[in-house]
Design an enzyme around this catalytic site. Structure first.
Site, short mmCIF file in Angstrom:
data_model
loop_
_atom_site.label_atom_id
_atom_site.label_comp_id
_atom_site.label_asym_id
_atom_site.label_seq_id
_atom_site.Cartn_x
_atom_site.Cartn_y
_atom_site.Cartn_z
N ILE A 96 6.49 -0.41 8.16
CA ILE A 96 7.90 -0.50 7.74
C ILE A 96 8.66 -1.34 8.78
O ILE A 96 8.55 -1.06 9.98
CB ILE A 96 8.54 0.91 7.66
N HIS A 112 0.35 12.27 5.41
CA HIS A 112 -0.88 11.83 6.07
C HIS A 112 -1.99 12.85 5.78
O HIS A 112 -1.77 14.05 5.92
CB HIS A 112 -0.66 11.72 7.59
N ASP A 153 2.46 7.37 12.71
CA ASP A 153 2.08 8.80 12.61
C ASP A 153 2.59 9.67 13.75
O ASP A 153 1.99 10.70 14.05
CB ASP A 153 0.55 8.94 12.51
#
Ligand code: GAR
Length: 201
Positions: A96, A112, A153
């Site tokens: 992003i 995830h 993440d």
């Protein structure tokens, strides 16, 4: 604070998590509206799922823009035009843009297919995650939903669900079981965000 959510879902592949979110909105589990489905991949089945439910779609590939800035600016325009206030990544395989992360700080979430902080980071997506879980000999795995920041993440964890790794599991069997959990946890979590039970601030 409870705020009416106008959701954009970004997806690159099959879009089964998008479908879980669409179904969650339709059943009333999620008190929100999906106003846009964006994909970098014009062949993504997620786009078809969106069209089936009369949701606006958009295909945007960064390589089609002269600069990364031009791409980010167009994406920002498209999101602002639809008054999006939550972005849900659902198997979205592109980074992003920083500008979008800044503009939508604490307003972008990702699913995830492992128990972060384990098995996250660059290159950890889809089947690779389940291969890594088996290679590590983990006894359990699961699903994580987290806020998205500039580092892959690493944003704050909002929800997790666990599942046992069984002796005979292959990456594929594990992926199937984890995906079932994803389809429960994603709508459940977005529903709690919509009701104000989970705060993103
Ligand atoms: C899901 O398992 C999702 O958790 C994973 O991609 C799959 C997409 O499936 N995402 C990642 O690995 C992100 N690092 P879907 O297109 O059927 O929703």
């Amino acid at each position: 604070m409870k705020q009416h959510l106008r959701i954009a879902v970004f997806a690159s592949h099959g879009g089964s998590n998008l479908q879980a979110l669409i179904d969650g909105c339709a059943s009333g589990q999620i008190d929100a509206e999906i106003v846009l489905v964006m994909s970098n991949n014009s062949k993504s089945f997620a786009l078809e799922r969106a069209r089936n439910h009369h949701i606006d779609t958009l295909v945007m590939t960064d390589s089609a823009f002269p600069t990364a800035d031009a791409y980010a600016e167009e994406l920002a325009t498209q999101l602002a035009r639809r008054k999006v206030n939550l972005i849900c990544l659902a198997g979205y395989m592109k980074m992003i843009p920083k500008r979008i992360i800044e503009k939508y700080r604490n307003r972008i979430i990702n699913i995830h297919p492992a128990l972060l902080p384990n098995h996250g980071g660059k290159g950890m997506f889809g089947i690779h995650v389940h291969e890594a879980v088996i290679a590590a000999g983990d006894k359990e795995t699961g699903v994580t939903i987290h806020l998205v920041n500039e580092v892959y993440d690493e944003g704050r964890i909002l929800a997790q669900k666990r599942v046992q790794v069984l002796g005979g599991d292959t990456p594929q069997t594990l992926q199937e079981r984890v995906l079932e959990l994803e389809h429960q946890l994603y709508p459940e979590t977005v529903g709690k965000i919509a009701s104000g039970e989970i705060s993103l601030e």
